[in-house]
Structures are given as C-alpha cells and as structure tokens.
Design a protein around this motif. Structure first.
Motif, mmCIF file in Angstrom:
data_model
loop_
_atom_site.group_PDB
_atom_site.id
_atom_site.type_symbol
_atom_site.label_atom_id
_atom_site.label_comp_id
_atom_site.label_asym_id
_atom_site.label_seq_id
_atom_site.Cartn_x
_atom_site.Cartn_y
_atom_site.Cartn_z
ATOM 1 N N ASP A 127 0.297 -1.226 -0.222
ATOM 2 C CA ASP A 127 0.071 -0.084 0.234
ATOM 3 C C ASP A 127 1.142 1.005 -0.014
ATOM 4 O OD1 ASP A 127 -2.304 -1.428 0.137
ATOM 5 O OD2 ASP A 127 -2.579 -1.148 2.214
ATOM 6 N N GLU A 128 1.644 0.903 0.865
ATOM 7 C CA GLU A 128 2.451 2.727 0.980
ATOM 8 C C GLU A 128 3.765 2.409 -0.798
ATOM 9 O OE1 GLU A 128 5.798 1.348 3.804
ATOM 10 O OE2 GLU A 128 4.641 2.511 5.615
ATOM 11 N N LEU A 129 3.654 1.450 -0.976
ATOM 12 C CA LEU A 129 4.291 1.243 -2.452
ATOM 13 C C LEU A 129 3.607 2.363 -3.889
ATOM 14 C CD1 LEU A 129 6.704 1.026 -4.852
ATOM 15 C CD2 LEU A 129 5.295 -1.266 -5.142
ATOM 16 N N VAL A 130 1.907 1.821 -3.779
ATOM 17 C CA VAL A 130 0.533 2.717 -4.027
ATOM 18 C C VAL A 130 0.563 3.749 -4.523
ATOM 19 C CG1 VAL A 130 -1.638 2.384 -5.108
ATOM 20 C CG2 VAL A 130 -0.349 0.255 -4.725
ATOM 21 N N SER A 131 1.288 4.482 -3.195
ATOM 22 C CA SER A 131 1.231 5.528 -2.787
ATOM 23 C C SER A 131 2.750 6.370 -3.305
ATOM 24 C CB SER A 131 0.953 6.108 -1.164
ATOM 25 O OG SER A 131 1.165 7.781 -0.384
ATOM 26 N N ASN A 132 3.042 5.812 -2.639
ATOM 27 C CA ASN A 132 4.401 6.087 -3.004
ATOM 28 C C ASN A 132 4.668 6.486 -4.990
ATOM 29 O OD1 ASN A 132 7.701 6.223 -4.474
ATOM 30 N ND2 ASN A 132 7.073 7.858 -2.727
ATOM 31 N N THR A 133 3.683 5.585 -5.135
ATOM 32 C CA THR A 133 3.667 5.338 -7.210
ATOM 33 C C THR A 133 2.943 6.942 -7.491
ATOM 34 O OG1 THR A 133 3.510 3.293 -7.133
ATOM 35 C CG2 THR A 133 3.128 4.260 -9.306
ATOM 36 N N GLN A 134 1.380 6.887 -6.513
ATOM 37 C CA GLN A 134 0.895 8.549 -7.163
ATOM 38 C C GLN A 134 1.791 9.748 -7.439
ATOM 39 O OE1 GLN A 134 -2.250 7.377 -4.288
ATOM 40 N NE2 GLN A 134 -3.492 6.777 -6.301
ATOM 41 N N GLU A 135 2.413 9.492 -6.110
ATOM 42 C CA GLU A 135 3.426 11.271 -6.259
ATOM 43 C C GLU A 135 4.461 10.624 -6.629
ATOM 44 O OE1 GLU A 135 4.792 10.515 -2.447
ATOM 45 O OE2 GLU A 135 2.644 10.983 -1.379
ATOM 46 N N THR A 136 4.521 9.408 -7.494
ATOM 47 C CA THR A 136 6.170 10.154 -8.468
ATOM 48 C C THR A 136 5.783 10.647 -9.749
ATOM 49 O OG1 THR A 136 7.549 8.382 -7.203
ATOM 50 C CG2 THR A 136 7.766 8.292 -9.318
ATOM 51 N N VAL A 137 3.997 9.531 -10.109
ATOM 52 C CA VAL A 137 3.859 9.872 -11.110
ATOM 53 C C VAL A 137 3.126 11.470 -11.004
ATOM 54 C CG1 VAL A 137 1.490 9.421 -13.164
ATOM 55 C CG2 VAL A 137 3.112 7.661 -11.750
ATOM 56 N N GLN A 138 2.149 11.893 -10.481
ATOM 57 C CA GLN A 138 1.682 13.085 -10.519
ATOM 58 C C GLN A 138 2.922 14.622 -10.703
ATOM 59 O OE1 GLN A 138 -1.705 14.481 -8.985
ATOM 60 N NE2 GLN A 138 -0.477 15.450 -10.918
ATOM 61 N N ASN A 159 -1.560 -8.391 -6.136
ATOM 62 C CA ASN A 159 -2.622 -7.394 -6.668
ATOM 63 C C ASN A 159 -1.531 -6.536 -7.451
ATOM 64 O OD1 ASN A 159 -3.041 -7.667 -3.521
ATOM 65 N ND2 ASN A 159 -1.591 -8.084 -2.858
ATOM 66 N N SER A 160 -2.292 -5.325 -7.714
ATOM 67 C CA SER A 160 -1.573 -4.309 -8.324
ATOM 68 C C SER A 160 -2.516 -2.908 -8.793
ATOM 69 C CB SER A 160 -2.009 -5.329 -10.255
ATOM 70 O OG SER A 160 -3.082 -4.727 -10.822
ATOM 71 N N ALA A 161 -1.786 -2.210 -8.485
ATOM 72 C CA ALA A 161 -2.308 -0.256 -8.850
ATOM 73 C C ALA A 161 -1.569 -0.206 -9.909
ATOM 74 C CB ALA A 161 -2.767 -0.373 -7.759
ATOM 75 N N ALA A 162 -2.008 1.246 -10.829
ATOM 76 C CA ALA A 162 -1.514 1.980 -11.848
ATOM 77 C C ALA A 162 -2.479 3.126 -11.958
ATOM 78 C CB ALA A 162 -1.246 1.022 -13.379
ATOM 79 N N TYR A 163 -1.787 3.992 -12.565
ATOM 80 C CA TYR A 163 -2.243 5.234 -12.662
ATOM 81 C C TYR A 163 -1.200 5.847 -13.394
ATOM 82 C CZ TYR A 163 -3.660 4.714 -8.307
ATOM 83 O OH TYR A 163 -4.308 3.638 -6.767
ATOM 84 N N GLU A 164 -1.413 7.468 -14.366
ATOM 85 C CA GLU A 164 -1.298 7.952 -15.463
ATOM 86 C C GLU A 164 -1.193 9.267 -15.106
ATOM 87 O OE1 GLU A 164 -2.472 7.566 -19.403
ATOM 88 O OE2 GLU A 164 -4.866 7.365 -18.675
ATOM 89 N N VAL A 165 -0.397 10.292 -15.789
ATOM 90 C CA VAL A 165 -0.280 11.483 -16.368
ATOM 91 C C VAL A 165 -0.256 12.437 -17.533
ATOM 92 C CG1 VAL A 165 1.603 12.127 -14.713
ATOM 93 C CG2 VAL A 165 -0.298 13.990 -15.051
ATOM 94 N N GLU A 166 -0.772 12.504 -18.073
ATOM 95 C CA GLU A 166 -0.163 13.707 -18.916
ATOM 96 C C GLU A 166 0.579 14.656 -19.420
ATOM 97 O OE1 GLU A 166 -2.735 15.024 -23.007
ATOM 98 O OE2 GLU A 166 -3.521 14.483 -21.487
ATOM 99 N N GLY A 174 2.754 5.033 -14.257
ATOM 100 C CA GLY A 174 3.171 4.246 -13.061
ATOM 101 C C GLY A 174 2.495 2.760 -12.751
ATOM 102 N N ILE A 175 3.064 1.913 -12.840
ATOM 103 C CA ILE A 175 2.576 -0.014 -12.224
ATOM 104 C C ILE A 175 3.340 -0.138 -11.402
ATOM 105 C CG2 ILE A 175 1.223 -1.792 -12.954
ATOM 106 C CD1 ILE A 175 1.747 -0.563 -16.199
ATOM 107 N N ALA A 176 2.703 -0.788 -10.603
ATOM 108 C CA ALA A 176 3.146 -1.520 -9.151
ATOM 109 C C ALA A 176 2.167 -2.646 -8.917
ATOM 110 C CB ALA A 176 2.728 -0.754 -7.445
ATOM 111 N N PHE A 177 2.811 -3.867 -9.099
ATOM 112 C CA PHE A 177 2.033 -5.120 -8.898
ATOM 113 C C PHE A 177 3.305 -5.825 -8.199
ATOM 114 C CE2 PHE A 177 4.221 -5.467 -12.692
ATOM 115 C CZ PHE A 177 5.533 -6.273 -12.537
ATOM 116 N N GLU A 178 2.065 -6.931 -7.728
ATOM 117 C CA GLU A 178 2.745 -8.154 -6.843
ATOM 118 C C GLU A 178 2.456 -9.794 -7.163
ATOM 119 O OE1 GLU A 178 2.658 -9.996 -2.094
ATOM 120 O OE2 GLU A 178 1.847 -8.129 -2.361
#
Length: 212
Positions: A127-138, A159-166, A174-178
């Motif tokens: 969960d911390e990695l997902v939160s950090n991934t959001q910050e990195t992409v943003q 588990n996985s989560a992914a986010y994008e920014v233009e 950014g994609i985080a997965f286990e």
C-alpha cells in the motif's frame, strides 16, 4: 446329254447355297471382339471414383494445445543488480541505472524508457508503494490530473495498481504489482510521437524472480 445339261445348273445353284451357308456359319463362329473393345473404351473413358483420405484439420487458433502460455517474445535478460529476469523486445535496450533500478529504453529515442524497481514482499508494504507511485507519477506534471490506468492485464498479478498523467511530451505511467515472491514498480515515460507504452507493459508483465 440332256440329263447332264440339266444337272449342271442344279449343282451350280446348290454350290451357291452351300457357299452362302458356309459364310454365314463362319461369320457366326468369329469371336465377338468388337463389343469387347468398345467396352474397354467405355471403361477407359469413364472416370473412376477413388477415395481420398481425409487430411487432419489445420490448427488455426495458434495455441500450443497443452494449456500453457506461449513463450514471451524478445530476448531473455537477467538483471545484474537485481534478482529478476524479463524478456526485452527487439528495438529496446536494457541497462542498469543505479542500485535497485534498471532502465529499458527505445534504441531510436532514449527519452522513451521504462524504469524498473523490484523488492521482496517482506521488505516493503504494498500500500505504501502504491501511494508512492501516485506521488511519483503526479510529480511528472503537477498541473495535470492524476488518473487511474487500466490498460494492462491485472489478472496476472496478486495485487496491482496503476496511474497515469499527461505531460506535454506524452503520458507518464506508473504500475505497481506483486507476483510470485516479487514486488515490482515500473514507471513508463512515453512520447506522443512514439506510443511505446504497450511494448513496455508487455515486457513488464514478463518480470520474474530469479535466485542468484
């Protein structure tokens, strides 16, 4: 003399009759060869039906037939600084960027690349990695809205989560997965004139833990 004169025509007529009978008998005794030849010609002219063995149906689905997935495309590459391997597609190059970080970049344009970071599940909270991934992409474009990205097969991972920014250049994703004793984060920097994100995702989905 009269008797002989009368007997001669009778014999002549009888000879003609006998000759005619003999000819008829000979004609009747000749073997019927012509009908046989005609039959042979008819048989040779008649197309004969032959049974053609059935050929096995071609497999058109492209599957292996044993339920296993097709071998991934590209060259199998093992990270020197991290304990994982993946398949690198043609046209891309793999290199170590710094400890715990590798980069795969497009050979024609090294500004188009994917950063790879891996962890053991016991070493990081997902969960911390997902939160950090959001910050990195943003952080790639603070003025753009962060959006959830769904253009990958999440069923491949535990588990996985992914986010994008233009960004002005293109999307940052950014994609985080286990999966299988490995936690991974990939950050993809694409360009609008290239659109290589799908290739990077394809490579990321082949990441596996290896023991050294």
């Amino acid at each position: 003399m009269k008797k002989n004169a009368l007997f001669t025509p009778v014999l002549f007529a009888a000879g003609i009759l006998l000759a005619g009978c003999g000819t008829a008998d000979l004609a009747g005794d000749e073997p019927a060869t012509e009908p046989a030849e005609t039959a042979e010609e008819e048989n040779s002219d008649t197309p004969q039906e032959t049974e053609t063995p059935e050929e096995p149906a071609d497999e058109t689905d492209g599957g292996t037939g044993d339920g296993h997935e097709v071998t991934p495309e590209g060259e199998l590459t093992i990270s020197e600084g991290q304990t994982y391997q993946l398949y690198v597609l043609d046209g891309y190059e793999f290199t170590a960027e710094e400890p715990n970080r590798d980069v795969i970049f497009l050979q024609e344009n090294d500004a188009v690349f994917m950063r790879v970071e891996t962890y053991y599940p016991s070493d990081i909270n997902f969960d911390e990695l997902v939160s950090n991934t959001q910050e990195t992409v943003q952080a790639s474009n603070p003025d753009s809205e962060l959006a959830e990205f769904t253009g990958y097969d999440s069923s491949l991972f535990t588990n996985s989560a992914a986010y994008e920014v233009e960004t002005p250049e293109g999307h940052v994703t950014g994609i985080a997965f286990e999966s299988d004793n490995i936690v991974v984060r990939v950050t993809i920097f694409d360009h609008s004139t290239v659109e290589a994100r799908d290739d990077f995702i394809q490579m990321a989905q082949t990441i596996e833990r290896v023991q050294k």
